[in-house]
Design a protein around this motif. Structure first.
Motif, PDB file in Angstrom:
ATOM      1  N   ILE A 244       0.820  -1.210   0.000  1.00 15.65           N
ATOM      2  CA  ILE A 244       0.000   0.000   0.000  1.00 15.65           C
ATOM      3  C   ILE A 244       0.852   1.257   0.000  1.00 15.65           C
ATOM      4  CG2 ILE A 244      -1.692   1.329   1.321  1.00 15.65           C
ATOM      5  CD1 ILE A 244      -2.796  -1.300   2.369  1.00 15.65           C
ATOM      6  N   VAL A 245       1.900   1.273   0.813  1.00 21.01           N
ATOM      7  CA  VAL A 245       2.747   2.460   0.971  1.00 21.01           C
ATOM      8  C   VAL A 245       3.986   2.318   0.104  1.00 21.01           C
ATOM      9  CG1 VAL A 245       4.005   3.904   2.589  1.00 21.01           C
ATOM     10  CG2 VAL A 245       1.899   2.763   3.313  1.00 21.01           C
ATOM     11  N   THR A 246       4.079   3.148  -0.912  1.00 18.22           N
ATOM     12  CA  THR A 246       5.225   3.130  -1.814  1.00 18.22           C
ATOM     13  C   THR A 246       6.491   3.528  -1.056  1.00 18.22           C
ATOM     14  OG1 THR A 246       3.800   3.735  -3.656  1.00 18.22           O
ATOM     15  CG2 THR A 246       6.163   4.067  -3.961  1.00 18.22           C
ATOM     16  N   PRO A 247       7.619   2.834  -1.287  1.00 18.53           N
ATOM     17  CA  PRO A 247       8.872   3.181  -0.601  1.00 18.53           C
ATOM     18  C   PRO A 247       9.219   4.657  -0.788  1.00 18.53           C
ATOM     19  CG  PRO A 247       9.095   1.088  -1.749  1.00 18.53           C
ATOM     20  CD  PRO A 247       7.756   1.644  -2.145  1.00 18.53           C
ATOM     21  N   GLY A 248       9.676   5.274   0.281  1.00 16.61           N
ATOM     22  CA  GLY A 248      10.068   6.680   0.237  1.00 16.61           C
ATOM     23  C   GLY A 248       8.949   7.638   0.574  1.00 16.61           C
ATOM     24  N   PHE A 249       7.756   7.117   0.845  1.00 14.14           N
ATOM     25  CA  PHE A 249       6.608   7.989   1.096  1.00 14.14           C
ATOM     26  C   PHE A 249       6.847   8.884   2.308  1.00 14.14           C
ATOM     27  CE2 PHE A 249       2.494   8.648   3.281  1.00 14.14           C
ATOM     28  CZ  PHE A 249       1.833   9.376   2.302  1.00 14.14           C
ATOM     29  N   PHE A 250       7.262   8.286   3.435  1.00 19.89           N
ATOM     30  CA  PHE A 250       7.389   9.057   4.669  1.00 19.89           C
ATOM     31  C   PHE A 250       8.668   9.890   4.723  1.00 19.89           C
ATOM     32  CE2 PHE A 250       4.518   5.581   6.039  1.00 19.89           C
ATOM     33  CZ  PHE A 250       3.461   6.353   6.485  1.00 19.89           C
ATOM     34  N   THR A 251       9.617   9.633   3.855  1.00 20.00           N
ATOM     35  CA  THR A 251      10.869  10.401   3.858  1.00 20.00           C
ATOM     36  C   THR A 251      10.894  11.483   2.791  1.00 20.00           C
ATOM     37  OG1 THR A 251      11.908   8.762   2.394  1.00 20.00           O
ATOM     38  CG2 THR A 251      12.160   8.448   4.776  1.00 20.00           C
ATOM     39  N   ASN A 252       9.840  11.553   1.985  1.00 16.75           N
ATOM     40  CA  ASN A 252       9.770  12.545   0.922  1.00 16.75           C
ATOM     41  C   ASN A 252       9.381  13.908   1.508  1.00 16.75           C
ATOM     42  OD1 ASN A 252       8.070  14.078  -1.258  1.00 16.75           O
ATOM     43  ND2 ASN A 252       9.320  12.615  -2.405  1.00 16.75           N
ATOM     44  N   GLY A 253      10.182  14.932   1.229  1.00 10.95           N
ATOM     45  CA  GLY A 253       9.955  16.268   1.787  1.00 10.95           C
ATOM     46  C   GLY A 253       8.586  16.856   1.458  1.00 10.95           C
ATOM     47  N   PRO A 254       8.210  16.941   0.168  1.00 11.68           N
ATOM     48  CA  PRO A 254       6.887  17.478  -0.173  1.00 11.68           C
ATOM     49  C   PRO A 254       5.743  16.685   0.442  1.00 11.68           C
ATOM     50  CG  PRO A 254       8.299  17.474  -2.106  1.00 11.68           C
ATOM     51  CD  PRO A 254       9.042  16.746  -1.027  1.00 11.68           C
ATOM     52  N   VAL A 255       5.923  15.371   0.576  1.00  8.17           N
ATOM     53  CA  VAL A 255       4.878  14.552   1.204  1.00  8.17           C
ATOM     54  C   VAL A 255       4.743  14.905   2.689  1.00  8.17           C
ATOM     55  CG1 VAL A 255       4.280  12.212   1.938  1.00  8.17           C
ATOM     56  CG2 VAL A 255       5.011  12.629  -0.404  1.00  8.17           C
ATOM     57  N   GLN A 256       5.864  15.084   3.375  1.00  8.69           N
ATOM     58  CA  GLN A 256       5.813  15.453   4.785  1.00  8.69           C
ATOM     59  C   GLN A 256       5.095  16.782   4.977  1.00  8.69           C
ATOM     60  OE1 GLN A 256       9.966  15.422   5.822  1.00  8.69           O
ATOM     61  NE2 GLN A 256      10.048  13.198   6.115  1.00  8.69           N
ATOM     62  N   THR A 257       5.403  17.746   4.098  1.00 13.13           N
ATOM     63  CA  THR A 257       4.720  19.039   4.163  1.00 13.13           C
ATOM     64  C   THR A 257       3.235  18.887   3.898  1.00 13.13           C
ATOM     65  OG1 THR A 257       6.711  20.216   3.427  1.00 13.13           O
ATOM     66  CG2 THR A 257       4.618  21.352   3.152  1.00 13.13           C
ATOM     67  N   ALA A 258       2.891  18.075   2.905  1.00 10.84           N
ATOM     68  CA  ALA A 258       1.484  17.857   2.564  1.00 10.84           C
ATOM     69  C   ALA A 258       0.736  17.196   3.716  1.00 10.84           C
ATOM     70  CB  ALA A 258       1.385  16.996   1.305  1.00 10.84           C
ATOM     71  N   LEU A 259       1.359  16.220   4.373  1.00 13.26           N
ATOM     72  CA  LEU A 259       0.712  15.538   5.491  1.00 13.26           C
ATOM     73  C   LEU A 259       0.444  16.498   6.650  1.00 13.26           C
ATOM     74  CD1 LEU A 259       2.723  12.186   5.549  1.00 13.26           C
ATOM     75  CD2 LEU A 259       0.350  12.491   4.831  1.00 13.26           C
ATOM     76  N   LEU A 260       1.394  17.387   6.937  1.00 18.72           N
ATOM     77  CA  LEU A 260       1.224  18.317   8.044  1.00 18.72           C
ATOM     78  C   LEU A 260       0.165  19.373   7.735  1.00 18.72           C
ATOM     79  CD1 LEU A 260       4.967  18.804   9.078  1.00 18.72           C
ATOM     80  CD2 LEU A 260       3.185  17.676  10.412  1.00 18.72           C
ATOM     81  N   VAL A 261       0.289  20.019   6.573  1.00 20.42           N
ATOM     82  CA  VAL A 261      -0.677  21.070   6.214  1.00 20.42           C
ATOM     83  C   VAL A 261      -2.063  20.461   5.993  1.00 20.42           C
ATOM     84  CG1 VAL A 261      -1.256  22.857   4.529  1.00 20.42           C
ATOM     85  CG2 VAL A 261       1.120  22.536   5.241  1.00 20.42           C
ATOM     86  N   GLY A 262      -2.104  19.318   5.305  1.00 17.21           N
ATOM     87  CA  GLY A 262      -3.382  18.659   5.070  1.00 17.21           C
ATOM     88  C   GLY A 262      -4.035  18.206   6.361  1.00 17.21           C
ATOM     89  N   GLY A 263      -3.231  17.684   7.293  1.00 18.01           N
ATOM     90  CA  GLY A 263      -3.777  17.269   8.582  1.00 18.01           C
ATOM     91  C   GLY A 263      -4.348  18.438   9.357  1.00 18.01           C
ATOM     92  N   GLY A 264      -3.624  19.557   9.351  1.00 15.64           N
ATOM     93  CA  GLY A 264      -4.135  20.751  10.025  1.00 15.64           C
ATOM     94  C   GLY A 264      -5.430  21.240   9.414  1.00 15.64           C
ATOM     95  N   ALA A 265      -5.502  21.221   8.076  1.00  6.08           N
ATOM     96  CA  ALA A 265      -6.723  21.638   7.387  1.00  6.08           C
ATOM     97  C   ALA A 265      -7.889  20.723   7.723  1.00  6.08           C
ATOM     98  CB  ALA A 265      -6.488  21.653   5.878  1.00  6.08           C
TER      99      ALA A 265
END
Length: 288
Positions: free
Chosen positions: A7-28
């Motif tokens: 389900i989780v493609t390798p590198g998902f949690f270490t990708n910079g733009p993904v980390q930013t998206a998870l934080l901003v998206g979670g806050g939203a």
């Protein structure tokens, strides 16, 4: 290969733009869920949609002038919220008419500003970013200000929770108890403007209503108190937002070089969750 690896493609949690998206998206997702419950109870979903689309004028102005879109979205959304409450209309029909006028004016201004942005700054992607979001393109420097905006909205909502809930469920009783219902309504719209600012940056101005209303509407169906509804709506919003980001990241391997838009996945998950909530008999929300 485990199910997690599938389900989780390798590198998902270490990708910079993904980390930013998870934080901003979670806050939203969290602030949208919290204020979205009250927006649904008050029957002001159209006002939320209007504020989101009007905020697009601020995002367009940011592209034109060259400053951070966060402050453009937020400034125009807050001004529109104050304008809606300043009209001072209490009947639903009059409120909807005024909201529709503000909504149309905001979209017209957005069209003009995007035209100038494209013509003078060659910002060909401005229209897509403003209207449909570009969560993977959000700079990492925006994370802290965005989370601060969300936290500020939650603090303000916590401060007015009781009077807002009573004014939402029993406005005449709230007025009889000395609650300044118009002021509470204004503060509700201001928190709503903070939520649509973050949701507009996540899924775009046009689709942000889905993040605001969808999880909240599903939660109100399934719970008996506003507190439970907010917690459930936040959970559903996070599932939809983070799940959409994961699916969009995975889509890089589905059609090489042509990833699918994040907003499509987020809105699709919200729609599916709302439909599933309809399988259970709606609960009757009570004051608590």
């Amino acid at each position: 290969m485990t199910l997690f690896d599938a389900i989780v493609t390798p590198g998902f949690f270490t990708n910079g733009p993904v980390q930013t998206a998870l934080l901003v998206g979670g806050g939203a997702a969290v602030i949208s869920a919290a204020i979205g419950v009250f927006t649904v109870i008050r029957g002001q979903s159209f006002a939320g949609h209007a504020l989101a689309d009007v905020s697009s004028a601020g995002g367009s102005l940011a592209f034109l002038v060259g400053f951070a879109p966060l402050w453009g979205f937020l400034g125009i959304a807050a001004l529109a919220a104050m304008a809606l409450e300043a009209v001072g209309l209490r009947r639903a029909r009059e409120r909807d008419l005024a909201t529709g006028v503000v909504f149309g004016a905001g979209l017209g201004l957005t069209a003009l500003l995007l035209h100038f942005a494209i013509a003078t700054r060659s910002s060909s992607g401005a229209a897509i970013s403003v209207m449909f979001g570009s969560i993977f393109a959000i700079p990492s420097g925006v994370v802290l200000p965005a989370l601060a905006v969300g936290a500020g909205g939650l603090i303000l909502l916590g401060a007015i929770w009781r009077p807002l809930l009573l004014a939402s469920l029993h406005p005449d009783l709230a007025a009889a108890r000395g609650i300044r219902v118009p002021l509470v309504g204004l503060l509700h719209l201001l928190v709503l403007s903070l939520a649509v600012t973050l949701s507009a940056m996540t899924v775009g101005a046009i689709l942000s209503t889905a993040l605001l209303v969808g999880p909240a509407a599903a939660a109100v169906r399934l719970t008996r108190s506003a507190g439970q509804a907010v917690l459930l709506a936040a959970g559903l919003g996070l599932v939809a937002c983070w799940g959409g980001i994961l699916l969009a990241y995975d889509s890089y391997g589905w059609t090489p070089g042509r990833p699918w838009p994040v907003s499509f996945f987020i809105v699709s998950l919200i729609f599916a969750l709302y439909l599933l909530s309809g399988l259970r008999r709606p609960a009757r929300l009570r004051e608590a």
